[in-house]
Design an enzyme around this catalytic site. Structure first.
Site, PDB file in Angstrom:
ATOM      1  N   HIS A 192       0.109  -9.378   7.605  1.00  0.00           N
ATOM      2  CA  HIS A 192       0.250 -10.655   7.826  1.00  0.00           C
ATOM      3  C   HIS A 192      -0.970 -11.509   7.910  1.00  0.00           C
ATOM      4  CE1 HIS A 192       2.110 -14.718   7.607  1.00  0.00           C
ATOM      5  NE2 HIS A 192       1.749 -15.007   8.924  1.00  0.00           N
ATOM      6  N   HIS A 226      -4.937 -11.976   7.478  1.00  0.00           N
ATOM      7  CA  HIS A 226      -5.712 -11.619   6.371  1.00  0.00           C
ATOM      8  C   HIS A 226      -6.946 -11.340   6.688  1.00  0.00           C
ATOM      9  CE1 HIS A 226      -3.242 -13.570   2.749  1.00  0.00           C
ATOM     10  NE2 HIS A 226      -2.468 -12.871   3.718  1.00  0.00           N
ATOM     11  N   HIS A 253       6.372 -13.687   2.310  1.00  0.00           N
ATOM     12  CA  HIS A 253       6.149 -14.243   1.031  1.00  0.00           C
ATOM     13  C   HIS A 253       7.270 -13.803   0.060  1.00  0.00           C
ATOM     14  CE1 HIS A 253       2.484 -16.693   0.789  1.00  0.00           C
ATOM     15  NE2 HIS A 253       2.289 -16.559   1.978  1.00  0.00           N
TER      16      HIS A 253
END
Length: 687
Positions: free
Chosen positions: A245, A247, A129
């Site tokens: 990465h 979650h 992100h």
């Protein structure tokens, strides 16, 4: 050292680990806008309270690649508040810092800067992100690094070969080698591991005295053939992997029995999707390392918004109603109301005594209405809970299994129930579904000329970006390339043509040449659309679209650019202009007109891909996709042979597929659980 107290001495590293904070997620939302900021404040406050030596972040500190001014301001404020001060730093950096921190003009750790007063250093890799973009290859972490608040490491500037040089730390008699690798598109990194292009450097001397800690930000669960990084790819000498990465919070270290290291997955600090993986209780970890022993203490986060999710299958309630029951829709709505109320009551009970927990929870009810049931008005239903739920607009999610239809003539019989599972389809991309389709079909209808990757991406362009010419241009382009190849080879017989086509197709699989061909075909499609008066498209970026984001929140698209697209992350200009001499796509002559059955099947596939948009919209009404992010099992990967180690000035190179390793001698202690799965002898032998 069986207890935490005995480990807290002058030789013990205390490290706070967290990943995927996603600062700025939904910052404009009236209810959830402050969630990520409150959680980061709690994490940093926890680090200061526990007097940790440093903070280790596993990527995705920011949710957006270009965070807002409010987001940056809040982050800088909190880092300055908790990480600056007069508290002395009790460990030293022994490695070459110019190599460790190669993205800044101040290549040294921030606490050694004479102009700064740091009490808690923060070390972070970048995620997908907040990854580096642009011609300069900069990211938001580089702004914090230049300001002296965060030590950004693990940035590989080469797309051909990766050498991971560790940050060597020493506190008393304890030595830690901190390795880091920022986010790289999974398929590219997978290919680099397979080709032995990833190397981890180790100190030449006293290698058995170092505790090797590795931080990575990639897919851990398998989303496609190469859309993940198998744990078996990582080197055997590693002691603990901090995996970002993903979650779902799986912070308890899990032992990899093949590589004999442990993996901890802290998960995200804020729920960015309404999927089962996000419903797991959120934790951060307090890692203690003394010599070759470690202890990981789980710390629950109190400021995280509660999230409850349930599944309801209407066919399971035959005793109460069926699809033919009068006013069955009203009965289904009443059932859903009772389920949501039950989850709200549970959330209220758990929140008692936790004043930091937000008042309104997240609620998701997934309703499987397969079997002839009708849906009800979800907007009207949500109005009943608008004052009690943080996500009133998407409480209810309807899904159903695709119903089997009678086989039609010339249609391939494929069990789509095996390809599209309601429990694991969320996050599955169109191109992955195409690959699974051709895996499931019989050998007689396998693609013999086109590639699954190219066809999958073309369909994805058609579905997601409404690029109507993408499929046709890709087919024409690859047909033309194959025809020219056959002409250059002077192949004449039918058997030789089949063999050469198969060899030519296989030689391009998962290579830069294939990616360049796909890119060129898409550029042609966009050019044709512009000639017809279409809107200006966003340039296609091969370096970024390969990464599958398991957190379901897609990173923002970069602004429209020309040429290489993502600058430092691009693949260069090698693919630009490939096949440019072909003025117009020519009708394909495959040289296989004698095989009528294969030609008929190929034509039916192409005709299906060239179907009108009305057919696509009709199919969309027939398929409902579940939002589950259930992990698929990681398969054992074949490991290439290792390369011989070579020497550098202060490090020894080890291939990422090295096999030989002496006994590791790492003991693990976790006093947080009654049954201690991490304790081990001071020396452990390989099996």
């Amino acid at each position: 050292m069986s207890s935490v107290d005995t480990m807290d001495d002058e030789d013990t590293f205390k490290i706070l680990i967290a990943t995927d904070i996603h600062l700025g997620y939904l910052e404009k939302d009236a209810i959830r806008g402050n969630d990520s900021f409150n959680t980061l404040d709690e994490i940093l406050k926890c680090a200061k309270t526990n007097q940790v030596d440093f903070i280790l972040l596993g990527g995705d500190l920011f949710h957006d690649n270009k965070p807002s001014r409010r987001c940056l301001h809040s982050c800088i404020t909190m880092l300055r508040k908790y990480c600056m001060g007069d508290t002395p730093i009790n460990f030293n950096i022994l490695s070459d810092q110019a190599v460790n921190f190669n993205t800044t003009q101040f290549p040294w750790v921030n606490y050694q800067d004479e102009n700064l007063n740091i009490s808690i250093p923060a070390f972070s890799i970048h995620g997908n992100h907040d990854d580096p973009t642009g011609a300069e290859g900069l990211c938001a972490l580089d702004l914090l690094s230049a300001s002296g608040l965060v030590n950004h490491f693990g940035h590989s500037q080469s797309v051909e070969r990766i050498e991971i040089s560790p940050i060597l730390m020493q506190k008393g008699n304890t030595k830690i080698a901190l390795f880091g690798l920022g986010s790289i598109p999974d398929e590219r990194l997978y290919r680099m591991f397979v080709n032995n292009q990833v190397t981890m450097l180790r100190p030449k001397e006293d290698q058995d005295e170092w505790f090797n800690l590795f931080t990575i930000h990639q897919n851990r669960s398998k989303h496609g053939p190469t859309n993940y990084i198998p744990e078996q790819f990582l080197d055997e000498f590693i002691d603990l992997v901090v995996w970002g990465h993903e979650h779902e919070c799986l912070i308890t270290p899990a032992r990899n029995e093949q590589q004999l290291f442990y993996v901890t997955q802290p998960g995200s600090s804020v729920a960015t999707s309404l999927s089962p993986g996000e419903a797991t209780k959120k934790h951060i970890g307090l890692l203690r390392v003394n010599g070759r022993k470690m202890n990981l203490q789980k710390i629950p986060l109190k400021t995280v918004r509660q999230f409850f999710i349930q599944d309801v299958v209407l066919n399971d309630y035959e005793d109460h109603f069926t699809s033919d029951t009068p006013q069955v829709t009203k009965k289904v709505e009443d059932l859903c109301y009772a389920k949501v109320t039950e989850m709200l009551n549970e959330a209220e009970r758990e929140r008692l005594g936790c004043p930091l927990t937000p008042e309104k929870p997240l609620i998701r009810l997934r309703v499987d209405y397969t079997g002839g049931f009708d849906t009800f008005n979800t907007s009207r239903f949500s109005q009943k809970f608008v004052d009690r739920v943080a996500n009133p607009k998407d409480i209810i999610h309807f899904l159903r299994h695709r119903e089997q239809k009678e086989s039609i003539k010339d249609e391939v019989n494929v069990d789509y129930g095996k390809l599209i599972k309601n429990t694991a389809v969320e996050g599955l991309r169109v191109e992955d579904m195409v690959k699974e389709y051709f895996k499931a079909t019989e050998q007689t209808v396998q693609l013999s000329l086109l590639t699954e990757q190219g066809m999958g991406k073309a369909i994805q362009e058609f579905v997601e970006k409404d690029e109507k010419d993408a499929i046709e241009e890709l087919i024409n382009y690859q047909l033309e390339k194959t025809r020219l190849h056959l002409q250059s080879r002077a192949v004449t017989t039918e058997q030789d043509i089949d063999t050469e086509i198969q060899r030519f197709r296989d030689s391009k699989k998962n290579t830069t040449e294939e990616e360049n061909e796909i890119k060129e075909a898409f550029n042609r499609a966009k050019a044709h659309r512009l000639e017809r008066g279409g809107n200006e498209p966003v340039d296609f970026d091969m370096s970024n679209d390969l990464a599958l984001d398991s957190d379901e929140g897609s990173a923002p698209m970069p602004p429209p650019t020309r040429g290489r697209g993502r600058g430092g992350r691009g693949r260069g200009g090698r693919g630009r202009g490939r096949g440019a001499t072909a003025s117009e796509p020519k009708p394909a002559g495959r040289g296989r007109s004698q095989k009528s059955s294969a030609s008929t099947q190929s034509r039916s596939i192409i005709q299906a891909f060239q179907a009108s948009s009305q057919r696509s919209s009709r199919a969309a009404d027939e398929v409902t996709i579940d939002d589950s992010d259930e992990d698929m099992p990681v398969t054992k990967a074949t490991r290439p042979p290792s390369r011989s180690a070579s020497s550098s000035s202060s490090f020894t190179k080890f291939s990422s597929q090295s096999q030989s390793q002496a006994s590791k001698g790492v003991a693990f202690d976790d006093s947080d659980d009654d049954e201690d799965p991490f304790k081990g002898p001071s020396h452990r032998s390989r099996r």
